[in-house]
Write a protein that holds these residues in place. Structure first.
Motif, mmCIF file in Angstrom:
data_model
loop_
_atom_site.group_PDB
_atom_site.id
_atom_site.type_symbol
_atom_site.label_atom_id
_atom_site.label_comp_id
_atom_site.label_asym_id
_atom_site.label_seq_id
_atom_site.Cartn_x
_atom_site.Cartn_y
_atom_site.Cartn_z
ATOM 1 N N ALA A 1 0.826 -1.214 0.000
ATOM 2 C CA ALA A 1 0.000 0.000 0.000
ATOM 3 C C ALA A 1 0.859 1.263 0.000
ATOM 4 N N THR A 2 2.012 1.193 0.667
ATOM 5 C CA THR A 2 2.910 2.353 0.701
ATOM 6 C C THR A 2 3.522 2.603 -0.671
ATOM 7 N N LEU A 3 3.934 1.532 -1.340
ATOM 8 C CA LEU A 3 4.586 1.689 -2.635
ATOM 9 C C LEU A 3 3.626 2.100 -3.738
ATOM 10 N N ASN A 4 2.384 1.566 -3.703
ATOM 11 C CA ASN A 4 1.458 1.930 -4.783
ATOM 12 C C ASN A 4 0.644 3.186 -4.470
ATOM 13 N N GLY A 5 0.862 3.755 -3.293
ATOM 14 C CA GLY A 5 0.229 5.025 -2.965
ATOM 15 C C GLY A 5 -1.192 4.933 -2.469
ATOM 16 N N THR A 6 -1.690 3.722 -2.203
ATOM 17 C CA THR A 6 -3.069 3.580 -1.732
ATOM 18 C C THR A 6 -3.171 3.631 -0.213
ATOM 19 N N GLY A 7 -2.056 3.478 0.467
ATOM 20 C CA GLY A 7 -2.050 3.524 1.923
ATOM 21 C C GLY A 7 -1.494 4.837 2.435
ATOM 22 N N PRO A 8 -1.640 5.106 3.721
ATOM 23 C CA PRO A 8 -1.126 6.367 4.284
ATOM 24 C C PRO A 8 0.391 6.408 4.268
ATOM 25 N N PHE B 1 3.722 9.062 5.420
ATOM 26 C CA PHE B 1 4.071 10.219 6.236
ATOM 27 C C PHE B 1 5.477 10.673 5.864
ATOM 28 N N ARG B 2 5.622 11.959 5.583
ATOM 29 C CA ARG B 2 6.887 12.508 5.086
ATOM 30 C C ARG B 2 7.480 13.471 6.111
ATOM 31 N N LEU B 3 8.799 13.359 6.292
ATOM 32 C CA LEU B 3 9.494 14.210 7.243
ATOM 33 C C LEU B 3 9.566 15.644 6.738
ATOM 34 N N ASN B 4 9.061 16.564 7.560
ATOM 35 C CA ASN B 4 9.183 17.989 7.276
ATOM 36 C C ASN B 4 10.443 18.470 7.990
ATOM 37 N N HIS B 5 11.454 18.814 7.220
ATOM 38 C CA HIS B 5 12.735 19.168 7.821
ATOM 39 C C HIS B 5 12.686 20.514 8.549
ATOM 40 N N GLU B 6 11.705 21.332 8.241
ATOM 41 C CA GLU B 6 11.592 22.612 8.937
ATOM 42 C C GLU B 6 11.045 22.430 10.349
ATOM 43 N N THR B 7 10.061 21.534 10.489
ATOM 44 C CA THR B 7 9.464 21.305 11.809
ATOM 45 C C THR B 7 10.070 20.115 12.526
ATOM 46 N N GLY B 8 10.736 19.228 11.767
ATOM 47 C CA GLY B 8 11.285 18.011 12.358
ATOM 48 C C GLY B 8 10.225 16.967 12.640
ATOM 49 N N LYS B 9 9.011 17.154 12.086
ATOM 50 C CA LYS B 9 7.895 16.244 12.319
ATOM 51 C C LYS B 9 7.475 15.557 11.016
ATOM 52 N N TYR B 10 6.813 14.399 11.182
ATOM 53 C CA TYR B 10 6.254 13.705 10.020
ATOM 54 C C TYR B 10 4.830 14.192 9.773
ATOM 55 N N GLU B 11 4.516 14.418 8.505
ATOM 56 C CA GLU B 11 3.196 14.898 8.131
ATOM 57 C C GLU B 11 2.593 13.982 7.075
ATOM 58 N N PRO B 12 1.264 13.810 7.080
ATOM 59 C CA PRO B 12 0.628 12.975 6.050
ATOM 60 C C PRO B 12 0.952 13.505 4.659
ATOM 61 N N GLU B 13 1.311 12.576 3.781
ATOM 62 C CA GLU B 13 1.641 12.970 2.411
ATOM 63 C C GLU B 13 0.355 13.134 1.612
ATOM 64 N N LYS B 14 0.237 14.241 0.921
ATOM 65 C CA LYS B 14 -0.950 14.497 0.102
ATOM 66 C C LYS B 14 -0.742 13.951 -1.307
ATOM 67 N N ASN B 15 -1.757 13.277 -1.829
ATOM 68 C CA ASN B 15 -1.742 12.744 -3.191
ATOM 69 C C ASN B 15 -0.486 11.920 -3.491
ATOM 70 N N PRO B 16 -0.222 10.865 -2.705
ATOM 71 C CA PRO B 16 0.964 10.041 -2.964
ATOM 72 C C PRO B 16 0.867 9.312 -4.302
ATOM 73 N N THR B 17 1.972 9.270 -5.009
ATOM 74 C CA THR B 17 2.029 8.547 -6.287
ATOM 75 C C THR B 17 2.771 7.227 -6.096
#
Length: 293
Positions: free
Chosen positions: A117-124, A126-142
Motif C-alpha cells: 500500500a505504501t509503494l502503490n500510494g493507496t495507503g497512508p 508520512f513525510r518528514l518535514n525538515h523545517e518542523t522536524g515532524k512527520y506529516e501525512p503525504e498528500k496525493n501520494p504517487t
C-alpha cells in the motif's frame, strides 16, 4: 582495485542505472546494516545527495532505538524520508504481540500489505518535514515504479533467486521463473508498462563484506549491533517481539569483522534470531512472492 572497491563500484553503477531508467524511484530503508550501507552508497553515487525518497515500513514494533537512529540520520543528511504503516491492522490490534494472529500473519499485515500500500500510494504515507522536524501525512501520494532494496543473496535462501533488476507485477507479486537473465553485467531495465521493479545493488555482497566496508568508510550504525557488556548483540534487526540477539562480545566494528573472519557464525544463519523465519520452516519465499522485502 581491491575487493571492496570493486563491490562499491558495481553497486554505484546499479544505483545510477536505476536512477537513469526509472522515473518514480524510491529506496527502502529498514535501518539495518544492509540498507544503511545502501544509503551511504547512494550518497557516494550522487555526490552527497540522495535524489529519491527513502521509504521505511514502520510496523510500530521496531526497537525504539531504530526509530531514533532513523530520524537523527535523516535530519543530519537532509534525506527525503517517508514511512508507511498498516494503521487499520494496528488499530484493530490484529497483530502477533496482541495474540490475535501468528508471527507470519503479522508480518503479512504489518510488512507485506503495508509495503504494498505504501509503494502503490493507496495507503497512508508520512513525510518528514525538515523545517518542523515532524512527520506529516503525504498528500496525493504517487506509486513507485522502481524500488531499491538492500537484499543480499547470501542472507536468506529465497533472496539468492533475485536479480539485480527484478520485475514484479502491479500487485508486487514475484514470479521467480519470469525473471530476466543477467549475463556479463548486462541488465534488463526496459519493462512493460505497469511492471514494478525491485533493484538490488548489494546482491553479491556478504555479511563480512558489509562490515569490512562499514569499517573502511566509518559508517555509523545503530548501537544494537554491538555488545554493551551483556555478552549479546543483534546480528539482524527486525521487530522487537520477534528478534533475538546472538551470543557475542563484539562491541566495535573491528571486533565484529574479526568475529566474522574467525567463522564463528559460519554454520549459523544470519537471520537465526528472527522467530518468523522458523515459523515459516526456515524460509520466506512465500511471503516474498507476495511482496515482502
Amino acid at each position: 582495485m581491491d575487493h571492496l572497491t570493486k563491490l562499491e563500484n558495481k553497486s554505484i553503477h546499479i544505483l545510477r542505472e536505476a536512477y537513469a531508467n526509472f522515473k518514480d524511484l524510491g529506496m527502502l530503508w529498514s535501518i539495518g546494516k544492509d540498507s544503511t550501507v545502501l544509503v551511504h552508497l547512494a550518497r557516494k553515487a550522487f555526490f552527497g545527495h540522495v535524489p529519491f525518497p527513502l521509504v521505511h515500513i514502520d510496523t510500530h514494533y521496531k526497537i525504539p532505538e531504530m526509530i531514533e537512529y532513523r530520524d537523527n540520520y535523516a535530519k543530519k543528511w537532509k534525506l527525503d524520508m517517508i514511512y508507511g504503516q498498516n494503521i487499520e491492522a494496528l488499530a484493530s490490534k490484529n497483530t502477533f504481540p496482541h495474540g490475535n494472529c501468528s508471527r507470519l500473519e503479522c508480518c503479512k499485515l504489518l510488512k507485506t500489505e503495508a509495503l504494498r500500500a505504501t509503494l502503490n500510494g493507496t495507503g497512508p504515507r508520512f513525510r518528514l518535514n525538515h523545517e518542523t522536524g515532524k512527520y506529516e501525512p503525504e498528500k496525493n501520494p504517487t506509486a513507485f515504479t522502481g524500488v531499491i532494496v538492500g537484499v543480499r543473496s547470501d542472507e536468506e535462501g529465497s533472496r539468492s533467486k533475485e536479480r539485480y533488476f527484478s520485475p514484479r507485477n502491479q500487485k508486487n507479486d514475484w514470479n521467480i521463473g519470469e525473471q530476466p537473465p543477467e549475463f556479463w553485467n548486462q541488465y534488463k531495465t526496459d519493462f512493460a508498462p505497469g511492471t514494478h521493479v525491485r533493484i538490488h545493488p548489494l546482491l553479491d555482497w556478504t555479511e563480512l563484506d558489509l562490515w569490512e566496508y562499514i569499517l573502511r568508510e566509518k559508517i555509523p550504525m545503530v548501537s544494537l549491533y554491538f555488545d554493551k557488556g551483556e555478552g549479546k548483540r543483534y546480528r539482524s534487526l527486525g521487530c522487537g517481539p520477534c528478534t533475538q540477539p546472538v551470543e557475542s562480545t563484539a562491541s566495535t566494528v573491528e571486533e565484529i569483522v574479526e568475529e566474522l573472519r574467525t567463522g564463528k557464525f559460519s554454520n549459523i544463519a544470519e537471520r537465526s534470531g528472527r522467530a518468523q523465519d522458523k515459523e515459516d520452516g526456515g524460509g520466506l519465499e512465500e511471503l516474498r512472492k507476495a511482496g515482502y522485502m
